[in-house]
Design a protein around this motif. Structure first.
Motif, PDB file in Angstrom:
ATOM      1  N   LEU A  74      74.925  39.951  21.581  1.00  0.00           N
ATOM      2  CA  LEU A  74      74.395  39.266  21.804  1.00  0.00           C
ATOM      3  C   LEU A  74      73.522  40.048  22.790  1.00  0.00           C
ATOM      4  CD1 LEU A  74      76.212  36.561  23.052  1.00  0.00           C
ATOM      5  CD2 LEU A  74      74.844  36.888  20.881  1.00  0.00           C
ATOM      6  N   ASN A  75      71.505  39.713  23.657  1.00  0.00           N
ATOM      7  CA  ASN A  75      71.330  41.016  24.485  1.00  0.00           C
ATOM      8  C   ASN A  75      72.166  41.283  25.755  1.00  0.00           C
ATOM      9  OD1 ASN A  75      70.016  41.233  22.430  1.00  0.00           O
ATOM     10  ND2 ASN A  75      67.924  39.921  23.043  1.00  0.00           N
ATOM     11  N   ALA A  76      72.721  39.552  25.578  1.00  0.00           N
ATOM     12  CA  ALA A  76      73.344  39.540  27.444  1.00  0.00           C
ATOM     13  C   ALA A  76      75.078  39.686  27.255  1.00  0.00           C
ATOM     14  CB  ALA A  76      73.501  38.531  27.589  1.00  0.00           C
ATOM     15  N   CYS A 108      74.622  39.851  14.131  1.00  0.00           N
ATOM     16  CA  CYS A 108      74.393  39.958  15.127  1.00  0.00           C
ATOM     17  C   CYS A 108      76.006  39.458  15.515  1.00  0.00           C
ATOM     18  CB  CYS A 108      73.688  38.944  16.586  1.00  0.00           C
ATOM     19  SG  CYS A 108      73.526  37.447  15.998  1.00  0.00           S
ATOM     20  N   THR A 138      71.494  33.724  17.607  1.00  0.00           N
ATOM     21  CA  THR A 138      70.560  34.722  17.701  1.00  0.00           C
ATOM     22  C   THR A 138      71.097  35.368  18.590  1.00  0.00           C
ATOM     23  OG1 THR A 138      68.935  33.847  19.678  1.00  0.00           O
ATOM     24  CG2 THR A 138      68.679  32.758  17.167  1.00  0.00           C
ATOM     25  N   PRO A 139      70.458  36.895  18.616  1.00  0.00           N
ATOM     26  CA  PRO A 139      70.667  38.022  19.763  1.00  0.00           C
ATOM     27  C   PRO A 139      70.116  37.978  21.246  1.00  0.00           C
ATOM     28  CG  PRO A 139      69.276  39.045  17.426  1.00  0.00           C
ATOM     29  CD  PRO A 139      69.009  37.593  17.520  1.00  0.00           C
ATOM     30  N   THR A 140      69.345  36.195  21.259  1.00  0.00           N
ATOM     31  CA  THR A 140      69.190  35.848  22.609  1.00  0.00           C
ATOM     32  C   THR A 140      69.947  34.871  23.033  1.00  0.00           C
ATOM     33  OG1 THR A 140      67.221  33.964  21.590  1.00  0.00           O
ATOM     34  CG2 THR A 140      66.343  36.943  22.355  1.00  0.00           C
ATOM     35  N   THR A 141      70.394  34.543  22.591  1.00  0.00           N
ATOM     36  CA  THR A 141      71.463  33.372  22.852  1.00  0.00           C
ATOM     37  C   THR A 141      72.286  33.242  24.088  1.00  0.00           C
ATOM     38  OG1 THR A 141      72.239  32.469  20.598  1.00  0.00           O
ATOM     39  CG2 THR A 141      73.435  31.335  21.918  1.00  0.00           C
TER      40      THR A 141
END
Length: 275
Positions: free
Chosen positions: A9-11, A148, A167-170
């Motif tokens: 993920l992004n985070a 992802c 999603t990647p922004t989760t």
């Protein structure tokens, strides 16, 4: 059998694995499927494994010392590799080495060379990366074409919830919750997957593991998930209207426009001769 899932993920990264292995209904044992290699401030690497336990244990035994020629032309190990790509190559090299040593003997006993691994993490100076390594030693990377996450083992039961949520922004907390729900769905439907679980949540650029959680039957949060998820699914199911039938077909007036053409042309029946 086993079930492992990893999310990029992004985070950050989320890894979850069960610990059940069995060689028959009366030979059920517990072995950890998650291995963590860490040099705080420099690298955090996580390996999840599924398949034949003897094969995956042999592969992981080699990882600490396996050496390949790195992308920069210099010899490297998992401790000196400058990229996760090279770490994935090292894992693949270890898989091929075990295959060369054991595959023929296993074949003579009717046993397939069966293993799959997920390797991910972060090396200083590089972004987080996540790879799925196959039994041939080749691999693919998450984050390409929108994928992802990876699953290995009994993946089909937990996949639907991940596909609908992740999603990647989760955020990391939501992703960890989703991973646990996907595990609960798998535990519910497959006895070859079982507690305890290992959950690792890695925050981007931390270069060390701060959240590594061991989950067993006494874990209050996971018990809440097991109870609440089933109850809420039943509530949602009950809230969806039942189909309304008119003769041999559903009420076309209640169907979306795209389905009405099918409803207006029902399947033709084949009758027995002289009936």
């Amino acid at each position: 059998m086993t079930y492992c899932v990893a999310m990029r993920l992004n985070a950050g990264l989320v890894f979850l694995s069960d610990s059940r292995t069995n060689a028959g209904m009366d030979q059920i044992s517990t072995f950890r499927k998650m291995t963590v290699f860490e040099q705080p401030g420099d690298r955090t690497l996580v390996v999840l494994s599924a398949g034949n336990l003897a094969i995956t244990q042999a592969v992981k035994q080699l990882l600490g010392s396996e050496t390949i020629e790195g992308s920069d032309g210099e010899p490297c190990t998992i401790w000196t590799a400058k990229s996760l790509f090279d770490v994935a190559r090292i894992v693949g090299s270890a898989v091929r080495k075990v295959h060369a040593r054991d595959a023929e003997a296993l074949k003579q006993h009717g046993i397939d060379f069966n293993c799959s691994l997920i390797v991910g993490g972060q090396i200083k100076g590089e972004t987080m990366r996540l790879f799925n390594v196959y039994a041939a030693g080749n691999f693919v990377e998450a984050g390409i074409d929108g994928v992802c996450y990876f699953q290995i083992g009994e993946s089909k039961y937990g996949k639907p919830v991940i596909d609908r949520v992740i999603t990647p922004t989760t955020p990391l907390e939501e992703a960890a919750k989703c991973a646990l729900i996907s595990m609960d769905s798998t535990l519910k439907s497959n006895l070859s997957v079982g507690l305890p679980l290992d959950l690792l949540v890695y925050e981007a650029n931390a270069l060390k593991v701060e959240r590594l959680i061991h989950i067993d039957e006494s874990d209050a949060y996971f018990r809440m998930i097991r109870n609440t998820w089933g109850q809420r699914l039943r509530q949602v199911f009950d809230s969806i209207p039942d189909p309304v039938w008119q003769g041999d077909q559903a009420d076309a007036g209640n169907l979306p426009a795209a389905s009405q053409a099918q409803a207006m042309n029902p399947l033709s029946k084949i009758h027995a001769p002289n009936s």
